[in-house]
Design an enzyme around this catalytic site. Sequence first.
Site, PDB file in Angstrom:
ATOM      1  N   LYS A 104       0.814  -1.220   0.000  1.00  0.00           N
ATOM      2  CA  LYS A 104       0.000   0.000   0.000  1.00  0.00           C
ATOM      3  C   LYS A 104       0.845   1.267   0.000  1.00  0.00           C
ATOM      4  O   LYS A 104       0.610   2.185  -0.794  1.00  0.00           O
ATOM      5  CB  LYS A 104      -0.839  -0.080   1.283  1.00  0.00           C
ATOM      6  CG  LYS A 104      -1.923   0.867   1.448  1.00  0.00           C
ATOM      7  CD  LYS A 104      -2.808   0.374   2.598  1.00  0.00           C
ATOM      8  CE  LYS A 104      -1.999  -0.002   3.841  1.00  0.00           C
ATOM      9  NZ  LYS A 104      -2.328   0.798   5.016  1.00  0.00           N
ATOM     10  N   ARG A 137     -10.768   4.117   9.498  1.00  0.00           N
ATOM     11  CA  ARG A 137     -10.628   2.820  10.151  1.00  0.00           C
ATOM     12  C   ARG A 137     -11.957   2.157  10.477  1.00  0.00           C
ATOM     13  O   ARG A 137     -11.986   0.980  10.794  1.00  0.00           O
ATOM     14  CB  ARG A 137      -9.909   3.018  11.493  1.00  0.00           C
ATOM     15  CG  ARG A 137      -8.520   3.498  11.347  1.00  0.00           C
ATOM     16  CD  ARG A 137      -7.593   2.388  11.706  1.00  0.00           C
ATOM     17  NE  ARG A 137      -6.231   2.840  11.613  1.00  0.00           N
ATOM     18  CZ  ARG A 137      -5.323   2.559  12.546  1.00  0.00           C
ATOM     19  NH1 ARG A 137      -5.650   1.871  13.599  1.00  0.00           N
ATOM     20  NH2 ARG A 137      -4.100   2.958  12.382  1.00  0.00           N
ATOM     21  N   ARG A 189       9.521 -11.288   6.906  1.00  0.00           N
ATOM     22  CA  ARG A 189      10.145 -10.019   7.320  1.00  0.00           C
ATOM     23  C   ARG A 189      11.181 -10.264   8.402  1.00  0.00           C
ATOM     24  O   ARG A 189      10.981 -11.067   9.299  1.00  0.00           O
ATOM     25  CB  ARG A 189       9.079  -9.064   7.882  1.00  0.00           C
ATOM     26  CG  ARG A 189       8.066  -8.650   6.864  1.00  0.00           C
ATOM     27  CD  ARG A 189       7.354  -7.407   7.280  1.00  0.00           C
ATOM     28  NE  ARG A 189       6.621  -7.564   8.537  1.00  0.00           N
ATOM     29  CZ  ARG A 189       5.617  -6.764   8.881  1.00  0.00           C
ATOM     30  NH1 ARG A 189       5.246  -5.781   8.100  1.00  0.00           N
ATOM     31  NH2 ARG A 189       4.997  -6.950  10.022  1.00  0.00           N
ATOM     32  N   ARG A 210      10.378  -9.894  13.963  1.00  0.00           N
ATOM     33  CA  ARG A 210       9.688  -9.014  14.905  1.00  0.00           C
ATOM     34  C   ARG A 210       8.878  -9.878  15.858  1.00  0.00           C
ATOM     35  O   ARG A 210       8.326 -10.892  15.440  1.00  0.00           O
ATOM     36  CB  ARG A 210       8.703  -8.108  14.175  1.00  0.00           C
ATOM     37  CG  ARG A 210       9.337  -7.060  13.338  1.00  0.00           C
ATOM     38  CD  ARG A 210       8.283  -6.466  12.430  1.00  0.00           C
ATOM     39  NE  ARG A 210       8.931  -5.660  11.407  1.00  0.00           N
ATOM     40  CZ  ARG A 210       9.256  -4.380  11.591  1.00  0.00           C
ATOM     41  NH1 ARG A 210       8.953  -3.775  12.708  1.00  0.00           N
ATOM     42  NH2 ARG A 210       9.865  -3.719  10.639  1.00  0.00           N
ATOM     43  N   ARG A 212      -4.397 -10.486  13.795  1.00  0.00           N
ATOM     44  CA  ARG A 212      -4.408  -9.178  13.120  1.00  0.00           C
ATOM     45  C   ARG A 212      -5.230  -9.215  11.839  1.00  0.00           C
ATOM     46  O   ARG A 212      -5.954  -8.284  11.530  1.00  0.00           O
ATOM     47  CB  ARG A 212      -2.977  -8.734  12.781  1.00  0.00           C
ATOM     48  CG  ARG A 212      -2.148  -8.344  13.987  1.00  0.00           C
ATOM     49  CD  ARG A 212      -1.057  -7.339  13.617  1.00  0.00           C
ATOM     50  NE  ARG A 212      -0.056  -7.852  12.689  1.00  0.00           N
ATOM     51  CZ  ARG A 212       1.010  -8.578  13.035  1.00  0.00           C
ATOM     52  NH1 ARG A 212       1.199  -8.900  14.291  1.00  0.00           N
ATOM     53  NH2 ARG A 212       1.879  -8.966  12.130  1.00  0.00           N
TER      54      ARG A 212
END
Length: 218
Positions: free
Chosen positions: A14, A89, A123, A156, A167
């Site tokens: 994005k 949101r 990641r 992470r 999430r």
Amino acid sequence: MRKYVIMGVQGSGKGTQAGMLAADLDLVHISVGDIFRWHVQHHTKLGAQVRRTMAAGLLVSDDLVEGVVQERLRQHDWNYGFIIDGFPRNERQAEFFLESYDIDGVIHLDLPDSEVHRRVLARRLCSGCGMDYNLIANSPHEPGRCDLCGSALVRREDDTEEALAVRLREYHQKTNPVLAIFSRKEYVVTVDARPSPGEIQQQIRAKLGLPPPTPRAA
Ligand SMILES: [Zn+2]
């Protein structure tokens, strides 16, 4: 004047797509994530609040996001328009946004959950200097070591299968009603987020009726 909203799950690219569109059309790129990062880096009061929230493993509240966005939009510093990323949101914010701004389109970057898992779980973060890596798109020269400082790359803490599944569920629960509101006004263009960034950008432009990207002098 062009005003766009860009929506997409984490890992959908994005920020990259918003940046490309903004650079080419001289739009102001309003990224809620970037604004928060700026405040954290500059140790502002808001930054401290964001840091505390995230340290507690919570999401920054919708109200806090709204306050930041309102303040940013009040600056009216765009000549050619803006593209906003990370807002609205929830349904109330979407309704408000529609009443306040004459938006030209909502870009929805669509990425299957399985692909989000693949991308996000690849990641890595340098434990020394904090540089970001991605083992799919941007892997270090020496496996497991930072190119810049040689420190070990780590995952992470919140990039686990379980945390990501939570999430993603929250993301869909919150985003689907917002997309439904924008869809009623026929503003939404959905673009497959799996191809290369250049191809995605072309798709976005074709669907929004924009000319193809301006070739940049090398
Ligand atoms: Zn490093």
